[in-house]
Scaffold this motif. Structure first.
Motif, PDB file in Angstrom:
ATOM      1  N   TYR A 206       0.829  -1.202   0.000  1.00 11.53           N
ATOM      2  CA  TYR A 206       0.000   0.000   0.000  1.00 11.53           C
ATOM      3  C   TYR A 206       0.867   1.258   0.000  1.00 11.53           C
ATOM      4  CZ  TYR A 206      -4.417  -2.427   0.730  1.00 11.53           C
ATOM      5  OH  TYR A 206      -5.535  -3.208   0.568  1.00 11.53           O
ATOM      6  N   LEU A 207       0.560   2.136  -0.940  1.00  9.10           N
ATOM      7  CA  LEU A 207       1.151   3.466  -0.916  1.00  9.10           C
ATOM      8  C   LEU A 207       0.429   4.226   0.204  1.00  9.10           C
ATOM      9  CD1 LEU A 207       2.975   5.673  -2.093  1.00  9.10           C
ATOM     10  CD2 LEU A 207       1.118   6.212  -3.694  1.00  9.10           C
ATOM     11  N   THR A 208       1.213   4.788   1.104  1.00  8.39           N
ATOM     12  CA  THR A 208       0.639   5.367   2.320  1.00  8.39           C
ATOM     13  C   THR A 208       1.177   6.768   2.559  1.00  8.39           C
ATOM     14  OG1 THR A 208       0.513   3.123   3.255  1.00  8.39           O
ATOM     15  CG2 THR A 208       0.271   4.962   4.792  1.00  8.39           C
ATOM     16  N   TYR A 209       0.313   7.593   3.143  1.00  8.75           N
ATOM     17  CA  TYR A 209       0.677   8.984   3.422  1.00  8.75           C
ATOM     18  C   TYR A 209       0.046   9.373   4.751  1.00  8.75           C
ATOM     19  CZ  TYR A 209       1.500  13.970   2.375  1.00  8.75           C
ATOM     20  OH  TYR A 209       1.926  15.280   2.392  1.00  8.75           O
ATOM     21  N   LEU A 210       0.855   9.909   5.666  1.00 10.62           N
ATOM     22  CA  LEU A 210       0.333  10.400   6.941  1.00 10.62           C
ATOM     23  C   LEU A 210       0.153  11.906   6.830  1.00 10.62           C
ATOM     24  CD1 LEU A 210       2.389   8.353   9.579  1.00 10.62           C
ATOM     25  CD2 LEU A 210       0.113   7.887   8.652  1.00 10.62           C
ATOM     26  N   TYR A 211      -1.104  12.301   6.782  1.00 10.34           N
ATOM     27  CA  TYR A 211      -1.441  13.706   6.553  1.00 10.34           C
ATOM     28  C   TYR A 211      -1.700  14.426   7.871  1.00 10.34           C
ATOM     29  CZ  TYR A 211      -4.127  17.833   5.257  1.00 10.34           C
ATOM     30  OH  TYR A 211      -4.568  19.118   5.138  1.00 10.34           O
ATOM     31  N   LYS A 212      -1.112  15.605   8.017  1.00  7.22           N
ATOM     32  CA  LYS A 212      -1.342  16.447   9.184  1.00  7.22           C
ATOM     33  C   LYS A 212      -1.659  17.851   8.703  1.00  7.22           C
ATOM     34  CE  LYS A 212       0.805  17.961  13.535  1.00  7.22           C
ATOM     35  NZ  LYS A 212       2.017  17.875  14.390  1.00  7.22           N
ATOM     36  N   GLY A 213      -2.780  18.391   9.141  1.00 12.60           N
ATOM     37  CA  GLY A 213      -3.159  19.723   8.689  1.00 12.60           C
ATOM     38  C   GLY A 213      -4.657  19.865   8.593  1.00 12.60           C
ATOM     39  N   SER A 214      -5.080  20.935   7.936  1.00 11.61           N
ATOM     40  CA  SER A 214      -6.507  21.228   7.800  1.00 11.61           C
ATOM     41  C   SER A 214      -7.169  20.213   6.875  1.00 11.61           C
ATOM     42  CB  SER A 214      -6.706  22.640   7.247  1.00 11.61           C
ATOM     43  OG  SER A 214      -8.049  22.840   6.890  1.00 11.61           O
ATOM     44  N   LEU A 243      -8.244   7.262   7.276  1.00 17.03           N
ATOM     45  CA  LEU A 243      -8.574   7.002   8.674  1.00 17.03           C
ATOM     46  C   LEU A 243      -7.770   7.942   9.563  1.00 17.03           C
ATOM     47  CD1 LEU A 243     -10.050   5.197  10.769  1.00 17.03           C
ATOM     48  CD2 LEU A 243      -8.001   3.747  10.782  1.00 17.03           C
ATOM     49  N   THR A 244      -8.461   8.722  10.370  1.00 12.40           N
ATOM     50  CA  THR A 244      -7.778   9.638  11.279  1.00 12.40           C
ATOM     51  C   THR A 244      -7.258   8.855  12.481  1.00 12.40           C
ATOM     52  OG1 THR A 244      -9.169  11.481  10.582  1.00 12.40           O
ATOM     53  CG2 THR A 244      -8.005  11.734  12.674  1.00 12.40           C
ATOM     54  N   LEU A 245      -5.946   8.877  12.660  1.00 11.39           N
ATOM     55  CA  LEU A 245      -5.295   8.118  13.729  1.00 11.39           C
ATOM     56  C   LEU A 245      -5.212   8.916  15.026  1.00 11.39           C
ATOM     57  CD1 LEU A 245      -2.307   6.623  11.681  1.00 11.39           C
ATOM     58  CD2 LEU A 245      -4.627   5.723  11.923  1.00 11.39           C
ATOM     59  N   HIS A 246      -4.773  10.159  14.903  1.00  9.79           N
ATOM     60  CA  HIS A 246      -4.720  11.058  16.062  1.00  9.79           C
ATOM     61  C   HIS A 246      -5.920  11.981  15.958  1.00  9.79           C
ATOM     62  CE1 HIS A 246      -0.044  10.673  16.607  1.00  9.79           C
ATOM     63  NE2 HIS A 246      -0.677   9.510  16.586  1.00  9.79           N
ATOM     64  N   ASN A 247      -6.862  11.802  16.871  1.00 10.25           N
ATOM     65  CA  ASN A 247      -8.135  12.501  16.754  1.00 10.25           C
ATOM     66  C   ASN A 247      -8.453  13.295  18.018  1.00 10.25           C
ATOM     67  OD1 ASN A 247      -8.951  10.473  18.589  1.00 10.25           O
ATOM     68  ND2 ASN A 247      -9.512   9.130  16.877  1.00 10.25           N
ATOM     69  N   LEU A 255      -5.911  20.806  13.758  1.00  8.02           N
ATOM     70  CA  LEU A 255      -4.728  20.926  12.895  1.00  8.02           C
ATOM     71  C   LEU A 255      -3.628  19.960  13.324  1.00  8.02           C
ATOM     72  CD1 LEU A 255      -4.462  24.806  12.438  1.00  8.02           C
ATOM     73  CD2 LEU A 255      -5.353  23.114  10.825  1.00  8.02           C
ATOM     74  N   ASP A 256      -3.717  19.432  14.547  1.00 10.89           N
ATOM     75  CA  ASP A 256      -2.740  18.466  15.035  1.00 10.89           C
ATOM     76  C   ASP A 256      -3.151  17.024  14.749  1.00 10.89           C
ATOM     77  OD1 ASP A 256      -0.935  20.343  16.171  1.00 10.89           O
ATOM     78  OD2 ASP A 256      -2.249  20.561  17.914  1.00 10.89           O
ATOM     79  N   PHE A 257      -4.359  16.833  14.224  1.00  7.58           N
ATOM     80  CA  PHE A 257      -4.814  15.481  13.919  1.00  7.58           C
ATOM     81  C   PHE A 257      -3.909  14.850  12.857  1.00  7.58           C
ATOM     82  CE2 PHE A 257      -9.587  16.241  15.040  1.00  7.58           C
ATOM     83  CZ  PHE A 257      -9.204  16.571  16.325  1.00  7.58           C
ATOM     84  N   LEU A 258      -3.798  13.533  12.922  1.00  3.23           N
ATOM     85  CA  LEU A 258      -2.976  12.803  11.954  1.00  3.23           C
ATOM     86  C   LEU A 258      -3.855  11.774  11.249  1.00  3.23           C
ATOM     87  CD1 LEU A 258       0.045  12.693  11.090  1.00  3.23           C
ATOM     88  CD2 LEU A 258       0.268  10.720  12.611  1.00  3.23           C
ATOM     89  N   THR A 259      -3.884  11.822   9.929  1.00  7.42           N
ATOM     90  CA  THR A 259      -4.760  10.952   9.148  1.00  7.42           C
ATOM     91  C   THR A 259      -3.939  10.085   8.203  1.00  7.42           C
ATOM     92  OG1 THR A 259      -6.573  12.544   9.229  1.00  7.42           O
ATOM     93  CG2 THR A 259      -6.650  10.901   7.485  1.00  7.42           C
ATOM     94  N   GLU A 260      -4.195   8.795   8.250  1.00  8.11           N
ATOM     95  CA  GLU A 260      -3.534   7.862   7.332  1.00  8.11           C
ATOM     96  C   GLU A 260      -4.383   7.730   6.065  1.00  8.11           C
ATOM     97  OE1 GLU A 260      -2.268   3.146   6.909  1.00  8.11           O
ATOM     98  OE2 GLU A 260      -3.535   3.810   8.571  1.00  8.11           O
ATOM     99  N   ILE A 261      -3.742   7.904   4.924  1.00  9.17           N
ATOM    100  CA  ILE A 261      -4.376   7.666   3.629  1.00  9.17           C
ATOM    101  C   ILE A 261      -3.564   6.572   2.945  1.00  9.17           C
ATOM    102  CG2 ILE A 261      -5.146   8.683   1.447  1.00  9.17           C
ATOM    103  CD1 ILE A 261      -4.828  11.449   2.844  1.00  9.17           C
TER     104      ILE A 261
END
Length: 267
Positions: A206-214, A243-247, A255-261
């Motif tokens: 899986y190509l994965t990206y941990l997104y943080k921001g708005s 899926l938002t990991l840090h919620n 803005l501090d939430f961390l979402t895995e795509i």
């Protein structure tokens, strides 16, 4: 009195505070055997066993009112019915505790996972088959409509751990519209005992990206992943899984939430 116990003595025998005996007497649940002319209460040693019956049912979670009703009408048949009811309740409580334990372990794994990989960068990760429960196809609506569908999915399926519901986006739809258009809600069915998996997220790379921001800018992360795949000659297939990991359980500011795509590479 011979072979009788005062309130304090009986309380010591059964290892409870005196006031509990006074209260039980007041509500007619457990009364002293004798009350003399001076209003002194005396208990018999034989009452020790009845008190333990009350303690047993109380420890099972039965309200005192129901314990009194049982004692006033006790019989083997009634006892069997009470025990069957309490057994069913305890079994359900154990299930909930087991689910909560799995959810705790799942959250611990998420925290560990997010600490091991880079943020705002693409990377590849191998994943095993994952049992999911997914919603019907989502209507294409406003953000308000999306939240309503989220709540509907949660309530209709009695999902207790709703903070870890994710969303799926068909890559072909995304390419065509060049914007997010969520296809389904999904939840890991492993920690939702009431749900049976109706979808398997296939194992693979899986190509994965941990997104943080708005969240207003999260579409940029999808586009960045597509461009990264093109540059590296990867072919993507199926759905993006978001899926938002840090919620809300971890941060005040979204803005501090961390979402895995993530999205699967075609074999």
């Amino acid at each position: 009195m011979t072979n009788k116990l005062k309130t304090g003595e009986f309380a010591k025998l059964v290892n409870i505070p005196k006031h509990v005996l006074f209260y039980y007497d007041e509500i007619d649940l457990f009364k002293p055997e004798i009350v003399d002319e001076n209003n002194y209460r005396y208990y018999a040693y034989t009452q020790y066993y009845l008190f333990n019956v009350i303690r047993f049912f109380k420890d099972l979670g039965m309200p005192l009112k129901l314990i009194k009703e049982f004692l006033d009408n006790r019989s083997p048949k009634l006892l069997r019915g009470v025990l069957d009811t309490q057994h069913a309740k305890i079994t359900q409580e154990i299930k909930k505790l087991e689910q909560a334990k799995v959810f705790i372990e799942y959250t611990q794994d998420i925290i560990e996972f997010s600490s091991q990989y880079p943020i705002l960068e693409c990377f590849l990760i191998e994943k095993e088959d994952e049992s999911l429960f997914i919603s019907e196809e989502l209507p294409h609506d406003s953000f308000e409509g999306f939240v309503q569908e989220y709540a509907k999915f949660t309530n209709a399926n009695e999902i207790e751990f709703s903070n870890y519901i994710g969303v799926m986006t068909d890559i072909e739809v995304f390419k065509y519209r060049n914007t997010q258009q969520y296809s389904h809600h999904f939840v890991n069915s492993l920690f939702e005992d009431s749900l049976k998996s109706n979808y398997i997220k296939k194992k693979g790379t899986y190509l994965t990206y941990l997104y943080k921001g708005s969240f207003d800018d999260i579409t940029d992360a999808y586009q960045l992943m597509i461009e990264y795949a093109k540059e590296n000659k990867f072919e993507l297939e199926g759905y993006f899984y978001e899926l938002t990991l840090h919620n809300e359980a971890m941060y005040v500011d979204s803005l501090d939430f961390l979402t895995e795509i993530s999205i699967r590479l075609k074999d």
